[in-house]
Design an enzyme around this catalytic site. Structure first.
Site, PDB file in Angstrom:
ATOM      1  N   LYS A  94       0.839  -1.211   0.000  1.00 14.30           N
ATOM      2  CA  LYS A  94       0.000   0.000   0.000  1.00 14.30           C
ATOM      3  C   LYS A  94       0.867   1.250   0.000  1.00 14.30           C
ATOM      4  CE  LYS A  94      -4.138  -1.810   2.253  1.00 14.30           C
ATOM      5  NZ  LYS A  94      -4.753  -2.002   3.551  1.00 14.30           N
TER       6      LYS A  94
ATOM      7  N   LYS B 130     -12.981  -5.014  -7.786  1.00 13.74           N
ATOM      8  CA  LYS B 130     -13.398  -3.663  -8.201  1.00 13.74           C
ATOM      9  C   LYS B 130     -12.210  -2.902  -8.792  1.00 13.74           C
ATOM     10  CE  LYS B 130     -13.099  -2.517  -3.369  1.00 13.74           C
ATOM     11  NZ  LYS B 130     -13.783  -2.613  -2.139  1.00 13.74           N
TER      12      LYS B 130
ATOM     13  N   LYS C 164      -8.995 -12.475 -11.370  1.00 15.55           N
ATOM     14  CA  LYS C 164      -9.870 -12.560 -10.203  1.00 15.55           C
ATOM     15  C   LYS C 164     -10.851 -11.379 -10.216  1.00 15.55           C
ATOM     16  CE  LYS C 164      -9.676 -12.484  -5.227  1.00 15.55           C
ATOM     17  NZ  LYS C 164      -8.995 -12.030  -4.065  1.00 15.55           N
TER      18      LYS C 164
END
Ligand code: SF4
Length: 326
Positions: free
Chosen positions: A116, A199, A196
């Site tokens: 991240k 979103k 996969k």
């Protein structure tokens, strides 16, 4: 208060809509579990701030949409406490206290933190990114749950929550029981591009979309690139449409597979059959979603937060007493 063993589950409202991967991979499992366990089902809006802090204006609306998806999928507010994390301030207090006992090195080693950090769009790194697992530990342990329903790939993330609970217990006495991972049966759900369903890949079919939108998406879905003509023999493995058949058209799956392999079925017809199966399976969920008005939703969220707060306040009393605070 219920005598059933407790479970804690949650999802981030970074997007207003849940997709079929969320539905089949998590929600269906929660709906099954709510009969046997007391489920605390949380929309974790503070977690969404780790990536949406520069513009949090959509988070509150997203929370409502996600809660609607939960209810539409079958979460029953009479059995389950459905609430928004920030409506139960005890999550913040326990997060603060845990942050005092969690070694920095534990957080810096978390693989998703490093990932991240690299993808960060802001100039300076907020503390919240590093402290994410501490808040997650608070979310879970506040309810002293027997277990947390989780997909296989997320199971290692929960280990740090256990470590933080153990450390607290070691320092101040046993407050937090060890919880177990409840690994759900997660079907392989490919997105429209064959990766996969996610979103972030923009390859998802959403619970809250129209039948026409679903049909248009399946029309463009990734299929076996070697099957060019209708009667070419195909390879269903890795075909996004076959993946949807495998979840939503189970009785006909052997036929779909053998006809694809032999060249007896073309992709256009196959997609049409798939669209009908998906839209039929989602019909009752979509209908239920439309029937919940804004007033009823707010009442459900308030009731859920009140129930969650009652339990959380009791835990915080034990926590403060163990730490000899207050
Ligand atoms: S026939 Fe169906 S399963 Fe086979 S490649 Fe085409 S869409 Fe996929």
């Amino acid at each position: 208060m219920s005598n059933k063993q407790r479970l804690l589950s949650g999802m981030q409202p970074t997007q207003p809509r849940l997709h079929l991967g969320n539905l089949e991979g998590a929600l269906r499992n929660w709906v099954r579990l709510q009969d046997e366990y007391k489920l605390y089902c949380c929309v974790v809006d503070w977690h969404a701030l780790t990536t949406m802090s520069e513009d949090p204006s959509q988070i509150a609306a997203n929370c409502r949409e996600v809660a609607l998806d939960y209810l539409a999928a079958g979460i029953d507010p009479e059995k389950t406490s459905l609430f928004i994390q920030s409506h139960v301030k005890e999550h913040a207090e326990l997060h603060l206290l845990f942050s005092m006992v969690t070694p920095l090195g534990w957080l810096e080693r978390v693989p998703t933190y490093k990932e991240k950090k690299q993808n960060l769009k802001t100039e300076s790194e907020p503390y919240g990114l590093l402290g994410y697992p501490v808040l997650q530990a608070a979310d879970i342990l506040l309810y002293k749950p027997y277990g947390v329903p989780v997909g296989k790939d997320q199971a290692p993330h929960l280990e740090l929550s256990r470590e933080i609970g153990r450390r607290f217990n070691h320092l101040y006495g046993d407050v937090f029981p060890e919880f177990v991972n409840i690994i759900g049966e997660v079907p392989v759900m490919l997105g429209l591009d064959g990766r996969k369903m996610s979103k972030s890949y923009d390859n998802a079919i959403y619970i809250n979309e129209t039948t026409d939108e679903t049909a248009a998406k399946i029309k463009t879905a990734y299929t076996d690139p070697e099957k060019i003509r209708k009667d070419d023999p195909g390879h269903p493995d890795g075909c996004a449409v076959f993946s949807l058949h495998s979840v939503y058209n189970k009785p006909n799956l052997p036929q779909v597979e053998s006809e694809c392999r032999s060249g007896a079925r073309g992709c256009v017809a196959c997609k049409k059959e798939c669209t009908e199966a998906v839209n039929t399976a989602l019909q009752s969920i979509r209908d239920r979603r439309r029937q919940i008005d804004a007033g009823s939703l707010e009442a459900i969220l308030k009731k859920g937060a009140d129930e969650a707060r009652t339990f959380a306040a009791q835990t915080m009393d034990e926590v403060r007493a163990a730490m000899k605070l207050g």
